[in-house]
Design an enzyme around this catalytic site. Structure first.
Site, PDB file in Angstrom:
ATOM      1  N   ARG A  54       0.921  -1.020  -0.224  1.00 57.93           N
ATOM      2  CA  ARG A  54      -0.210  -0.405   0.342  1.00 57.93           C
ATOM      3  C   ARG A  54       0.870   1.029  -0.200  1.00 57.93           C
ATOM      4  O   ARG A  54       0.508   2.478   0.039  1.00 57.93           O
ATOM      5  CB  ARG A  54      -1.030   0.151   1.330  1.00 57.93           C
ATOM      6  CG  ARG A  54      -1.818  -0.933   1.457  1.00 57.93           C
ATOM      7  CD  ARG A  54      -3.018  -0.626   0.438  1.00 57.93           C
ATOM      8  NE  ARG A  54      -4.477  -1.699   0.449  1.00 57.93           N
ATOM      9  CZ  ARG A  54      -4.642  -2.067   1.698  1.00 57.93           C
ATOM     10  NH1 ARG A  54      -4.887  -1.583   2.653  1.00 57.93           N
ATOM     11  NH2 ARG A  54      -6.112  -2.977   0.963  1.00 57.93           N
ATOM     12  N   LYS A 127       9.256 -11.655  12.284  1.00 55.58           N
ATOM     13  CA  LYS A 127       9.705 -12.108  13.522  1.00 55.58           C
ATOM     14  C   LYS A 127       8.822 -10.762  14.935  1.00 55.58           C
ATOM     15  O   LYS A 127       9.442  -9.618  14.654  1.00 55.58           O
ATOM     16  CB  LYS A 127      10.863 -12.297  13.477  1.00 55.58           C
ATOM     17  CG  LYS A 127      11.641 -12.694  11.889  1.00 55.58           C
ATOM     18  CD  LYS A 127      13.413 -12.102  12.310  1.00 55.58           C
ATOM     19  CE  LYS A 127      13.868 -13.317  11.077  1.00 55.58           C
ATOM     20  NZ  LYS A 127      15.185 -13.704  10.074  1.00 55.58           N
ATOM     21  N   LYS A 210      16.315 -12.846  19.329  1.00 54.84           N
ATOM     22  CA  LYS A 210      17.394 -12.626  19.491  1.00 54.84           C
ATOM     23  C   LYS A 210      17.508 -10.809  19.095  1.00 54.84           C
ATOM     24  O   LYS A 210      18.754 -10.348  18.953  1.00 54.84           O
ATOM     25  CB  LYS A 210      17.530 -13.426  18.035  1.00 54.84           C
ATOM     26  CG  LYS A 210      17.142 -13.334  16.524  1.00 54.84           C
ATOM     27  CD  LYS A 210      17.622 -12.039  15.885  1.00 54.84           C
ATOM     28  CE  LYS A 210      16.803 -11.617  14.594  1.00 54.84           C
ATOM     29  NZ  LYS A 210      16.946 -11.047  13.510  1.00 54.84           N
ATOM     30  N   THR A 267      22.766 -11.219  14.668  1.00 56.15           N
ATOM     31  CA  THR A 267      22.274 -10.014  14.430  1.00 56.15           C
ATOM     32  C   THR A 267      22.848  -9.114  15.592  1.00 56.15           C
ATOM     33  O   THR A 267      23.060  -8.290  15.912  1.00 56.15           O
ATOM     34  CB  THR A 267      20.692  -9.658  15.352  1.00 56.15           C
ATOM     35  OG1 THR A 267      19.652 -10.449  14.093  1.00 56.15           O
ATOM     36  CG2 THR A 267      19.703  -9.304  15.345  1.00 56.15           C
ATOM     37  N   ARG A 274      19.470  -3.366  12.533  1.00 57.36           N
ATOM     38  CA  ARG A 274      19.651  -2.316  12.405  1.00 57.36           C
ATOM     39  C   ARG A 274      18.990  -2.074  14.690  1.00 57.36           C
ATOM     40  O   ARG A 274      18.837  -0.911  15.238  1.00 57.36           O
ATOM     41  CB  ARG A 274      17.044  -2.394  12.648  1.00 57.36           C
ATOM     42  CG  ARG A 274      17.812  -2.073  10.751  1.00 57.36           C
ATOM     43  CD  ARG A 274      16.068  -2.127  10.434  1.00 57.36           C
ATOM     44  NE  ARG A 274      15.349  -2.495  10.665  1.00 57.36           N
ATOM     45  CZ  ARG A 274      15.179  -3.594   9.975  1.00 57.36           C
ATOM     46  NH1 ARG A 274      15.978  -3.813   8.868  1.00 57.36           N
ATOM     47  NH2 ARG A 274      14.582  -4.583  10.232  1.00 57.36           N
ATOM     48  N   GLU A 301      11.953  -4.155  15.362  1.00 56.87           N
ATOM     49  CA  GLU A 301      11.123  -5.199  16.191  1.00 56.87           C
ATOM     50  C   GLU A 301      11.949  -5.688  17.470  1.00 56.87           C
ATOM     51  O   GLU A 301      10.641  -5.711  18.285  1.00 56.87           O
ATOM     52  CB  GLU A 301      11.581  -6.565  15.572  1.00 56.87           C
ATOM     53  CG  GLU A 301      10.774  -6.630  13.984  1.00 56.87           C
ATOM     54  CD  GLU A 301       9.263  -6.432  13.535  1.00 56.87           C
ATOM     55  OE1 GLU A 301       8.995  -5.896  14.753  1.00 56.87           O
ATOM     56  OE2 GLU A 301       8.817  -6.290  12.405  1.00 56.87           O
TER      57      GLU A 301
END
Length: 353
Positions: A54, A127, A210, A267, A274, A301
Protein backbone atom coordinates in the site's frame (compact mmCIF):
# COMPACT_ATOMS: atom_id res chain seq x y z
CA UNK A 1 16.94 -30.93 -6.26
CA UNK A 2 17.44 -32.55 -2.85
CA UNK A 3 15.94 -31.09 0.26
CA UNK A 4 18.52 -29.89 2.77
CA UNK A 5 17.64 -30.66 6.36
CA UNK A 6 18.26 -29.05 9.71
CA UNK A 7 19.78 -31.41 12.25
CA UNK A 8 16.46 -32.04 14.00
CA UNK A 9 14.41 -32.55 10.86
CA UNK A 10 12.72 -35.81 9.95
CA UNK A 11 12.07 -34.73 6.38
CA UNK A 12 12.96 -37.29 3.70
CA UNK A 13 14.90 -36.19 0.65
CA UNK A 14 12.46 -34.92 -1.96
CA UNK A 15 13.00 -36.86 -5.17
CA UNK A 16 9.50 -36.80 -6.64
CA UNK A 17 9.44 -33.26 -8.04
CA UNK A 18 11.55 -32.17 -10.99
CA UNK A 19 12.81 -28.57 -10.80
CA UNK A 20 12.36 -28.00 -14.51
CA UNK A 21 8.68 -28.99 -14.27
CA UNK A 22 7.84 -26.54 -11.49
CA UNK A 23 6.43 -23.09 -12.11
CA UNK A 24 4.80 -21.31 -9.19
CA UNK A 25 2.98 -18.03 -8.80
CA UNK A 26 4.13 -16.28 -5.64
CA UNK A 27 2.48 -13.30 -3.98
CA UNK A 28 4.48 -11.18 -1.55
CA UNK A 29 2.68 -8.71 0.70
CA UNK A 30 4.97 -6.09 2.20
CA UNK A 31 7.15 -3.66 0.27
CA UNK A 32 9.89 -3.24 2.87
CA UNK A 33 13.44 -4.50 2.52
CA UNK A 34 12.75 -8.17 3.30
CA UNK A 35 9.52 -8.36 1.32
CA UNK A 36 11.24 -6.86 -1.71
CA UNK A 37 14.20 -9.20 -1.29
CA UNK A 38 11.91 -12.24 -1.11
CA UNK A 39 10.17 -11.10 -4.29
CA UNK A 40 13.57 -10.85 -5.99
CA UNK A 41 14.58 -14.30 -4.69
CA UNK A 42 11.33 -15.92 -5.88
CA UNK A 43 11.77 -14.31 -9.30
CA UNK A 44 15.36 -15.54 -9.42
CA UNK A 45 14.11 -19.07 -8.63
CA UNK A 46 11.85 -18.96 -11.67
CA UNK A 47 8.54 -18.11 -10.01
CA UNK A 48 6.02 -15.61 -11.32
CA UNK A 49 5.92 -12.89 -8.65
CA UNK A 50 3.41 -10.23 -7.59
CA UNK A 51 4.55 -7.77 -4.92
CA UNK A 52 1.66 -6.14 -3.08
CA UNK A 53 2.11 -2.99 -1.01
CA UNK A 54 0.00 0.00 0.00
CA UNK A 55 3.10 2.23 -0.01
CA UNK A 56 2.63 4.43 -3.08
CA UNK A 57 6.22 5.72 -2.89
CA UNK A 58 7.55 2.18 -3.14
CA UNK A 59 5.28 1.38 -6.08
CA UNK A 60 6.31 4.55 -7.91
CA UNK A 61 10.00 3.87 -7.28
CA UNK A 62 9.77 0.32 -8.62
CA UNK A 63 7.70 1.28 -11.67
CA UNK A 64 9.88 4.25 -12.59
CA UNK A 65 13.36 3.14 -11.56
CA UNK A 66 13.05 -0.64 -11.08
CA UNK A 67 14.41 -0.28 -7.56
CA UNK A 68 12.95 0.21 -4.08
CA UNK A 69 14.90 3.32 -3.16
CA UNK A 70 13.25 3.65 0.26
CA UNK A 71 14.27 0.18 1.51
CA UNK A 72 16.70 -1.48 -0.94
CA UNK A 73 18.39 1.36 -2.81
CA UNK A 74 20.41 0.60 -5.95
CA UNK A 75 19.25 -3.04 -6.16
CA UNK A 76 17.66 -3.90 -9.49
CA UNK A 77 14.13 -5.33 -9.49
CA UNK A 78 13.36 -7.43 -12.55
CA UNK A 79 10.54 -6.01 -14.74
CA UNK A 80 8.88 -9.45 -14.58
CA UNK A 81 8.04 -8.73 -10.91
CA UNK A 82 4.60 -7.16 -10.90
CA UNK A 83 3.97 -4.51 -8.24
CA UNK A 84 0.46 -3.52 -7.15
CA UNK A 85 -1.45 -1.72 -4.42
CA UNK A 86 -4.29 -4.24 -4.73
CA UNK A 87 -3.50 -6.88 -2.12
CA UNK A 88 -6.13 -9.17 -3.63
CA UNK A 89 -3.92 -9.57 -6.71
CA UNK A 90 -1.06 -10.78 -4.51
CA UNK A 91 -3.45 -13.29 -2.91
CA UNK A 92 -4.41 -14.93 -6.22
CA UNK A 93 -1.32 -17.13 -6.35
CA UNK A 94 -0.07 -20.59 -5.40
CA UNK A 95 1.37 -19.19 -2.16
CA UNK A 96 1.47 -15.87 -0.33
CA UNK A 97 4.39 -14.52 1.69
CA UNK A 98 3.55 -12.02 4.43
CA UNK A 99 6.61 -9.82 5.03
CA UNK A 100 5.14 -7.05 7.17
CA UNK A 101 6.17 -5.70 10.60
CA UNK A 102 4.96 -8.01 13.36
CA UNK A 103 2.73 -5.36 14.95
CA UNK A 104 0.56 -5.08 11.82
CA UNK A 105 0.42 -8.78 10.90
CA UNK A 106 -3.01 -9.21 12.50
CA UNK A 107 -4.55 -6.30 10.59
CA UNK A 108 -3.04 -7.55 7.31
CA UNK A 109 -4.43 -11.04 7.90
CA UNK A 110 -7.88 -9.56 8.57
CA UNK A 111 -7.63 -7.45 5.40
CA UNK A 112 -6.81 -10.41 3.14
CA UNK A 113 -9.06 -12.95 4.88
CA UNK A 114 -11.82 -12.53 2.30
CA UNK A 115 -9.38 -12.34 -0.63
CA UNK A 116 -7.57 -15.61 0.03
CA UNK A 117 -8.67 -19.11 -0.91
CA UNK A 118 -8.51 -21.47 2.11
CA UNK A 119 -6.02 -23.83 0.44
CA UNK A 120 -3.42 -21.12 -0.32
CA UNK A 121 -0.36 -21.50 1.94
CA UNK A 122 0.79 -18.52 3.99
CA UNK A 123 4.53 -18.04 4.53
CA UNK A 124 5.26 -15.77 7.48
CA UNK A 125 8.43 -13.71 7.17
CA UNK A 126 7.66 -11.47 10.18
CA UNK A 127 9.67 -11.92 13.38
CA UNK A 128 8.13 -11.09 16.71
CA UNK A 129 5.62 -11.82 19.47
CA UNK A 130 2.39 -9.86 19.36
CA UNK A 131 1.95 -7.17 21.95
CA UNK A 132 -0.97 -7.78 24.31
CA UNK A 133 -1.94 -11.28 23.19
CA UNK A 134 1.66 -12.59 23.50
CA UNK A 135 0.98 -14.77 20.45
CA UNK A 136 3.63 -15.99 18.03
CA UNK A 137 3.13 -14.87 14.44
CA UNK A 138 1.84 -18.32 13.45
CA UNK A 139 -0.72 -18.17 16.25
CA UNK A 140 -1.90 -14.75 15.09
CA UNK A 141 -2.25 -15.90 11.48
CA UNK A 142 -3.99 -19.16 12.39
CA UNK A 143 -6.51 -17.35 14.59
CA UNK A 144 -7.68 -15.39 11.53
CA UNK A 145 -6.88 -17.78 8.67
CA UNK A 146 -7.43 -21.18 10.34
CA UNK A 147 -7.74 -23.19 7.12
CA UNK A 148 -4.64 -21.88 5.34
CA UNK A 149 -1.45 -23.94 5.71
CA UNK A 150 1.27 -22.01 7.55
CA UNK A 151 5.03 -21.93 7.03
CA UNK A 152 7.75 -19.80 8.64
CA UNK A 153 10.86 -18.41 6.98
CA UNK A 154 13.54 -17.20 9.38
CA UNK A 155 17.31 -17.10 9.50
CA UNK A 156 20.48 -14.99 9.41
CA UNK A 157 19.31 -12.96 6.43
CA UNK A 158 20.19 -9.33 5.77
CA UNK A 159 17.78 -8.37 3.00
CA UNK A 160 20.25 -6.38 0.92
CA UNK A 161 22.80 -9.22 0.78
CA UNK A 162 20.20 -11.80 -0.22
CA UNK A 163 18.74 -9.49 -2.86
CA UNK A 164 22.20 -8.77 -4.31
CA UNK A 165 22.78 -12.48 -4.80
CA UNK A 166 25.32 -13.04 -2.02
CA UNK A 167 25.28 -16.61 -0.61
CA UNK A 168 22.50 -16.87 1.98
CA UNK A 169 20.92 -19.72 3.96
CA UNK A 170 17.64 -19.71 5.84
CA UNK A 171 15.25 -21.99 7.73
CA UNK A 172 11.79 -22.86 6.44
CA UNK A 173 9.50 -24.43 9.04
CA UNK A 174 6.20 -26.13 8.23
CA UNK A 175 4.30 -29.32 8.96
CA UNK A 176 3.33 -30.38 5.44
CA UNK A 177 5.63 -32.28 3.07
CA UNK A 178 3.92 -31.01 -0.08
CA UNK A 179 4.33 -27.44 1.11
CA UNK A 180 8.01 -28.07 1.83
CA UNK A 181 8.46 -29.17 -1.77
CA UNK A 182 6.61 -26.14 -3.12
CA UNK A 183 8.68 -23.66 -1.09
CA UNK A 184 11.97 -25.25 -2.09
CA UNK A 185 11.20 -24.85 -5.77
CA UNK A 186 9.42 -21.50 -5.47
CA UNK A 187 12.19 -19.77 -3.46
CA UNK A 188 15.36 -21.84 -3.27
CA UNK A 189 18.34 -21.60 -5.56
CA UNK A 190 22.08 -21.83 -5.92
CA UNK A 191 22.71 -18.76 -3.75
CA UNK A 192 19.62 -18.92 -1.51
CA UNK A 193 19.72 -22.17 0.42
CA UNK A 194 16.64 -23.19 2.45
CA UNK A 195 17.08 -25.68 5.29
CA UNK A 196 13.90 -27.33 6.50
CA UNK A 197 12.45 -28.17 9.91
CA UNK A 198 9.10 -29.18 11.34
CA UNK A 199 9.59 -27.04 14.46
CA UNK A 200 7.45 -23.96 13.82
CA UNK A 201 7.63 -22.85 17.47
CA UNK A 202 11.40 -22.92 17.93
CA UNK A 203 11.99 -21.27 14.55
CA UNK A 204 9.86 -18.28 15.54
CA UNK A 205 11.17 -17.81 19.08
CA UNK A 206 14.76 -17.79 17.89
CA UNK A 207 13.91 -15.06 15.39
CA UNK A 208 12.00 -12.94 17.90
CA UNK A 209 14.21 -13.07 21.00
CA UNK A 210 17.48 -12.52 19.15
CA UNK A 211 16.33 -8.96 18.35
CA UNK A 212 16.14 -8.15 22.07
CA UNK A 213 19.54 -9.72 22.74
CA UNK A 214 20.94 -7.63 19.88
CA UNK A 215 19.69 -4.45 21.57
CA UNK A 216 21.44 -5.57 24.78
CA UNK A 217 24.66 -6.16 22.85
CA UNK A 218 24.35 -2.74 21.27
CA UNK A 219 23.93 -1.13 24.68
CA UNK A 220 27.13 -2.87 25.85
CA UNK A 221 28.99 -1.54 22.81
CA UNK A 222 27.59 1.95 23.31
CA UNK A 223 28.78 1.83 26.93
CA UNK A 224 32.25 0.70 25.77
CA UNK A 225 32.06 -2.52 27.79
CA UNK A 226 34.21 -4.40 25.27
CA UNK A 227 33.96 -7.61 23.29
CA UNK A 228 34.03 -9.89 26.35
CA UNK A 229 30.74 -8.37 27.47
CA UNK A 230 29.16 -8.84 24.07
CA UNK A 231 30.23 -12.49 23.94
CA UNK A 232 28.76 -13.04 27.40
CA UNK A 233 25.46 -11.41 26.39
CA UNK A 234 25.19 -13.52 23.23
CA UNK A 235 25.86 -16.72 25.19
CA UNK A 236 23.60 -15.98 28.13
CA UNK A 237 21.02 -14.55 25.74
CA UNK A 238 21.01 -17.85 23.88
CA UNK A 239 20.24 -19.57 27.19
CA UNK A 240 17.19 -17.31 27.54
CA UNK A 241 16.05 -18.21 24.02
CA UNK A 242 16.33 -21.90 24.93
CA UNK A 243 14.24 -21.48 28.09
CA UNK A 244 11.38 -19.77 26.29
CA UNK A 245 11.49 -22.20 23.36
CA UNK A 246 11.24 -25.25 25.61
CA UNK A 247 8.45 -23.64 27.65
CA UNK A 248 6.45 -23.01 24.47
CA UNK A 249 6.99 -26.56 23.19
CA UNK A 250 9.78 -25.94 20.70
CA UNK A 251 12.96 -27.99 20.27
CA UNK A 252 16.44 -27.21 21.51
CA UNK A 253 17.92 -28.72 18.32
CA UNK A 254 16.19 -26.08 16.20
CA UNK A 255 18.03 -23.34 18.06
CA UNK A 256 21.36 -24.85 17.04
CA UNK A 257 20.45 -24.11 13.43
CA UNK A 258 20.07 -21.05 11.24
CA UNK A 259 16.92 -19.63 12.84
CA UNK A 260 18.45 -19.80 16.31
CA UNK A 261 22.20 -19.58 16.71
CA UNK A 262 22.76 -18.43 13.14
CA UNK A 263 20.38 -15.50 13.39
CA UNK A 264 21.68 -14.57 16.84
CA UNK A 265 25.28 -14.44 15.59
CA UNK A 266 24.37 -12.24 12.64
CA UNK A 267 22.14 -9.82 14.52
CA UNK A 268 24.52 -9.43 17.48
CA UNK A 269 27.66 -9.24 15.38
CA UNK A 270 27.05 -6.54 12.79
CA UNK A 271 26.32 -2.83 12.96
CA UNK A 272 24.05 -3.41 9.94
CA UNK A 273 21.57 -4.91 12.40
CA UNK A 274 18.89 -2.30 13.12
CA UNK A 275 18.40 -3.72 16.61
CA UNK A 276 22.07 -3.65 17.54
CA UNK A 277 22.63 -0.17 16.10
CA UNK A 278 19.58 1.00 18.06
CA UNK A 279 21.10 -0.48 21.22
CA UNK A 280 24.42 1.27 20.53
CA UNK A 281 22.62 4.61 20.35
CA UNK A 282 20.77 3.85 23.61
CA UNK A 283 24.07 2.93 25.29
CA UNK A 284 25.53 6.23 24.12
CA UNK A 285 22.79 8.09 25.97
CA UNK A 286 20.30 8.92 23.21
CA UNK A 287 16.57 8.53 23.90
CA UNK A 288 14.36 5.93 22.24
CA UNK A 289 12.15 8.63 20.74
CA UNK A 290 15.09 10.54 19.27
CA UNK A 291 16.55 7.43 17.65
CA UNK A 292 13.24 6.28 16.15
CA UNK A 293 12.48 9.75 14.77
CA UNK A 294 15.74 9.63 12.84
CA UNK A 295 15.07 6.16 11.46
CA UNK A 296 11.99 6.99 9.45
CA UNK A 297 10.61 3.85 7.83
CA UNK A 298 12.99 1.25 9.24
CA UNK A 299 11.41 -1.06 11.83
CA UNK A 300 13.26 -2.04 15.00
CA UNK A 301 11.35 -5.18 15.96
CA UNK A 302 13.22 -5.75 19.22
CA UNK A 303 11.55 -2.74 20.87
CA UNK A 304 8.06 -4.25 20.77
CA UNK A 305 9.44 -7.78 21.28
CA UNK A 306 11.16 -6.76 24.53
CA UNK A 307 7.83 -6.00 26.16
CA UNK A 308 6.07 -9.12 24.84
CA UNK A 309 8.95 -11.43 25.74
CA UNK A 310 9.32 -10.04 29.25
CA UNK A 311 5.61 -10.59 29.90
CA UNK A 312 5.66 -14.05 28.31
CA UNK A 313 8.61 -15.01 30.52
CA UNK A 314 6.63 -13.97 33.59
CA UNK A 315 3.64 -16.00 32.35
CA UNK A 316 5.84 -19.12 32.28
CA UNK A 317 7.81 -18.14 35.44
CA UNK A 318 11.06 -18.08 33.44
CA UNK A 319 14.28 -16.31 34.33
CA UNK A 320 15.15 -14.07 31.35
CA UNK A 321 17.14 -11.26 32.99
CA UNK A 322 18.70 -9.84 29.81
CA UNK A 323 15.38 -9.51 28.00
CA UNK A 324 13.78 -8.11 31.15
CA UNK A 325 16.58 -5.54 31.51
CA UNK A 326 16.06 -4.33 27.94
CA UNK A 327 12.31 -4.10 28.57
CA UNK A 328 12.81 -2.03 31.73
CA UNK A 329 15.22 0.36 30.04
CA UNK A 330 13.05 0.89 26.95
CA UNK A 331 9.53 0.72 28.38
CA UNK A 332 9.72 1.51 32.09
CA UNK A 333 12.41 4.19 31.74
CA UNK A 334 14.51 2.48 34.40
CA UNK A 335 17.94 4.10 34.84
CA UNK A 336 20.26 2.23 32.49
CA UNK A 337 23.27 2.19 34.80
CA UNK A 338 21.16 0.85 37.68
CA UNK A 339 19.72 -1.93 35.51
CA UNK A 340 23.19 -2.91 34.31
CA UNK A 341 24.44 -2.95 37.90
CA UNK A 342 21.61 -5.31 38.86
CA UNK A 343 22.62 -7.71 36.07
CA UNK A 344 26.24 -7.68 37.21
CA UNK A 345 25.25 -8.26 40.83
CA UNK A 346 23.15 -11.35 40.15
CA UNK A 347 24.16 -14.44 42.18
CA UNK A 348 26.69 -16.84 40.65
CA UNK A 349 25.03 -19.98 39.27
CA UNK A 350 25.90 -23.10 37.32
CA UNK A 351 26.17 -22.34 33.61
CA UNK A 352 23.31 -24.65 32.68
CA UNK A 353 20.83 -22.57 34.71
Amino acid sequence: MSVIKESNSIIPEAQSLKPEAQHYRVGVIGGGAWGTALAILANRAGSEVTLGTRNTNVIQSILERRSNEAYLPSIFIDPDIKVTDKLGEACQNHLVILAVPSHILRSVCITISDMLAPDVPIVLASKGIERGSLMLMSEVAQSILPRNPIAIISGPNFADEAARGLPTATTIACADHALWDMLIYALGGYLFRPYLTADIIGTQIGGAVKNVIAIACGIAIGKNFGENARAALVTRGFAEIVRLTIAKGGKYETLMGLSGLGDLILTCGSAKSRNMSFGIAIGQGRSKEEILTGRGRSATEGIVAAESISKLAKKFSLSMPICDAVYRILHEHAPMDAVIAELLERPFVCEGK
